[in-house]
Each structure stands twice: as C-alpha cells, then as structure tokens.
Design a protein around this motif. Structure first.
Motif, PDB file in Angstrom:
ATOM      1  N   LEU A 132      88.778 -55.883  11.186  1.00  0.00           N
ATOM      2  CA  LEU A 132      88.260 -57.146  10.656  1.00  0.00           C
ATOM      3  C   LEU A 132      86.929 -56.921   9.954  1.00  0.00           C
ATOM      4  O   LEU A 132      86.055 -56.224  10.467  1.00  0.00           O
ATOM      5  CB  LEU A 132      88.082 -58.162  11.785  1.00  0.00           C
TER       6      LEU A 132
ATOM      7  N   VAL B 128      86.049 -63.277   7.071  1.00  0.00           N
ATOM      8  CA  VAL B 128      86.948 -64.355   7.497  1.00  0.00           C
ATOM      9  C   VAL B 128      86.923 -65.451   6.433  1.00  0.00           C
ATOM     10  O   VAL B 128      85.849 -65.812   5.925  1.00  0.00           O
ATOM     11  CB  VAL B 128      86.509 -64.930   8.861  1.00  0.00           C
TER      12      VAL B 128
ATOM     13  N   THR C  52      90.525 -61.431  18.172  1.00  0.00           N
ATOM     14  CA  THR C  52      90.435 -61.623  16.731  1.00  0.00           C
ATOM     15  C   THR C  52      89.481 -62.767  16.418  1.00  0.00           C
ATOM     16  O   THR C  52      89.044 -63.503  17.306  1.00  0.00           O
ATOM     17  CB  THR C  52      91.824 -61.915  16.131  1.00  0.00           C
TER      18      THR C  52
ATOM     19  N   GLY D  31      90.961 -62.587   8.175  1.00  0.00           N
ATOM     20  CA  GLY D  31      91.009 -62.856   9.597  1.00  0.00           C
ATOM     21  C   GLY D  31      92.372 -63.407   9.979  1.00  0.00           C
ATOM     22  O   GLY D  31      93.348 -63.307   9.231  1.00  0.00           O
TER      23      GLY D  31
END
Length: 313
Positions: free
Chosen positions: A42, A45, A157, A264
């Motif tokens: 990641l 986002v 996450t 994301g």
C-alpha cells in the motif's frame, strides 16, 4: 437464465492521499505504516471529495454510455455497499439516483449483508430478476469512507472511495458467467468484534478457504487454472494474495494487483474496478475470475468467459 456482464463503468477519485495523511481511527503508528508499505504493497488511498450519489451516477452513466444503452432500458438498480449505513437518514439515495439518471422503469434496492462479498449476491439476485420483460440491471458497488473507523481494517489494509457499476443482462456482448461459488463461515459473524482467539482462527483459515472457493469455481467452470487470463481480486494486501496464489499454483502475474498501491481497498468494488481497467485488453474466449472475501466471513469467486464483442477482438 444465463448472466452476462455487458460492461463496467467506474468512478475513481483523482485525489490520492499518502497513507500517513489518511484520517483513520485509530491512527496508524509509524511501524504500521512501514509494514503496510513494505509487506502489504500500500502506498496511497483514493479519497473522494464528492457525495456518494454523485460518484454512483458518474459510474452508472459511464456504463450505459459505454454499452450504448438508454436509461429506460434498465429495469433493476441494485446498490451494493459494505457499511450498513451508506447514507444519512432521511435522504432517499436510490430514488434520487433514478430521477437524476432517468431510470423510470427501474425497481431499486440495496444489498450489503455479506459486506465485501455482497456483489456476488447481487449478481445472483440479478440473474433471478432478469427475464424477457426485464432487459438490463445495473449493479452499482459503492461505499464512501465517511468515518475514520471505516478507513481501515486494522492490521490488514486501508480503505478508500470508488465505485464500479456493472451493466448486466441475459445476452452479450460482454462476459458470460460460467460459475459462481460462495462459502459462508458463520463462526466469524462478529467480524472485527470477534474474540482474539476467533480472529486468530479466521486468519489461519483465510488463505486456504479463499483458495478453496476459487478452486471450486475453476472446476465448475470446466477450465484449468492455467486458462485464466486474469484474476481480479479485492485489494486487501499483497501478502494474502501471494499466499493464495501459491496454494493454487498460480503465477502472481495472473493476479491483477496494479491498482492496490494507489487506491487501497475500495470495499466490494475492488474486483470489478480491477476488471474495468483491463476491459479493452480482453479478447473473445478469455477466461477471467473475480475473487473476494467479506467480513462475517464470506468467501466467494466467479469465473466468466469473454464473448465476441466483449473485449478487444
């Protein structure tokens, strides 16, 4: 009745925040940020500054335009969302969308009980509702992370905002569903509120259960795993997908993870967003899979075969 996903429209915000700038609850510690980047894959986002209704209309009108279908040909509108509360009471979200889009004939309702696996339930329902008198259904998969709690699944996450709108019918062009498999594990119905021991059992069973339902979907579609052009997954993290791929003897380049670092986890929309990014690269005869997990716990996968006119021929 056969079910075909004719096309997919999407809305993805241009705004992409770095992990440390995302307002999550509880806040991410520096060591967690490092793990999310290094191991989970990641980076940023997608966070929307538009209302949920605007996002949904944008994706849905895009799907209709891409397939050349008029709004009054849509007979069913299904809103799929993960969070139980998607909109502020007493505003009626779906009637407003129908008015804005001119969906004069459409019956409308929402599906969310199986969280991020709910899109597969919506596909099942859509197949039951479509017949000679009902031509098209719009399945709009949309959530807005309006609280810091919604913006993360702890130790798993970080969640973002996006919409995928699937136009489905009983005929092509598009991608014909060959199989759909769902497994329910009610022992984990408390989701993030389950006990530490139950959560540990869920984590241990996660990869084998997901691999198992994917294996069944492949078998019931009558194909070999090597026949899959793409697996379009939910964007949870790279660690879990490497584990699942290894259990199925799949190559990681068959699993579409290109969007994960920049978007994301956008809840149930993930697999269909990922599919939408590759729509124009698909060829007639290609087999693709969507695979997802919903808290609760629900594991699901479906296999589709691209029809003539459903991709780049």
């Amino acid at each position: 009745m056969e079910l075909v996903i004719n096309t997919i429209g999407r809305y993805v915000p241009a705004r992409r925040l770095r992990l440390e700038d995302v307002d999550v609850d509880p806040p991410l510690a520096p060591r967690v940020l490092g793990a999310y980047r290094k191991f989970f894959g990641l980076e940023r986002v997608a966070i929307s500054d538009r209302p949920l209704g605007d996002m949904m209309v944008s994706a849905a009108t895009g799907a209709l335009a891409r397939h050349g279908v008029a709004a009054d040909a849509v007979d069913v509108l299904i809103h799929v969302h993960t969070a139980p509360q998607a909109w502020t009471h007493p505003v009626d979200l779906l009637p407003g969308i129908c008015r804005r889009m001119g969906l004069r004939r459409a019956v409308y309702f929402a599906v969310h009980a199986n969280h991020c696996a709910s899109p597969l339930n919506a596909i099942q329902i859509g197949r039951q509702l479509l017949d000679e008198s009902r031509r098209y259904a719009l399945i709009v998969i949309a959530d807005l992370t309006f609280t810091g709690i919604l913006r993360q699944i702890p130790n798993t996450t970080v969640c973002g905002d996006a919409v995928a709108a699937c136009l489905v019918s009983g005929r092509g062009p598009g991608a014909l569903m060959r199989s759909l498999e769902i497994d329910y594990h009610g022992a984990h119905a408390k989701g993030p509120w389950q006990s530490v021991e139950d959560h540990a059992r869920f984590e241990r069973g996660y990869a084998p259960r997901l691999a198992g339902v994917m294996r069944r979907a492949i078998e019931h579609a009558g194909i070999d795993r090597r026949d899959l052009r793409w697996i379009f997954p939910h964007n949870v993290n790279l660690v879990s997908w490497r584990d699942v791929a290894a259990r199925l003897n799949l190559r990681m380049d068959q699993v579409y993870t290109e969007s994960l670092p920049q978007l994301g986890h956008c809840f149930g929309a993930d697999p269909f967003l990922n599919w939408s990014f590759e729509l124009d690269s698909l060829h007639a005869g290609d087999h693709i899979m969507v695979a997802t997990v919903g808290l609760g716990a629900v594991f699901g996968a479906a296999v589709f075969r691209v029809l003539a006119g459903g991709g780049d021929e």
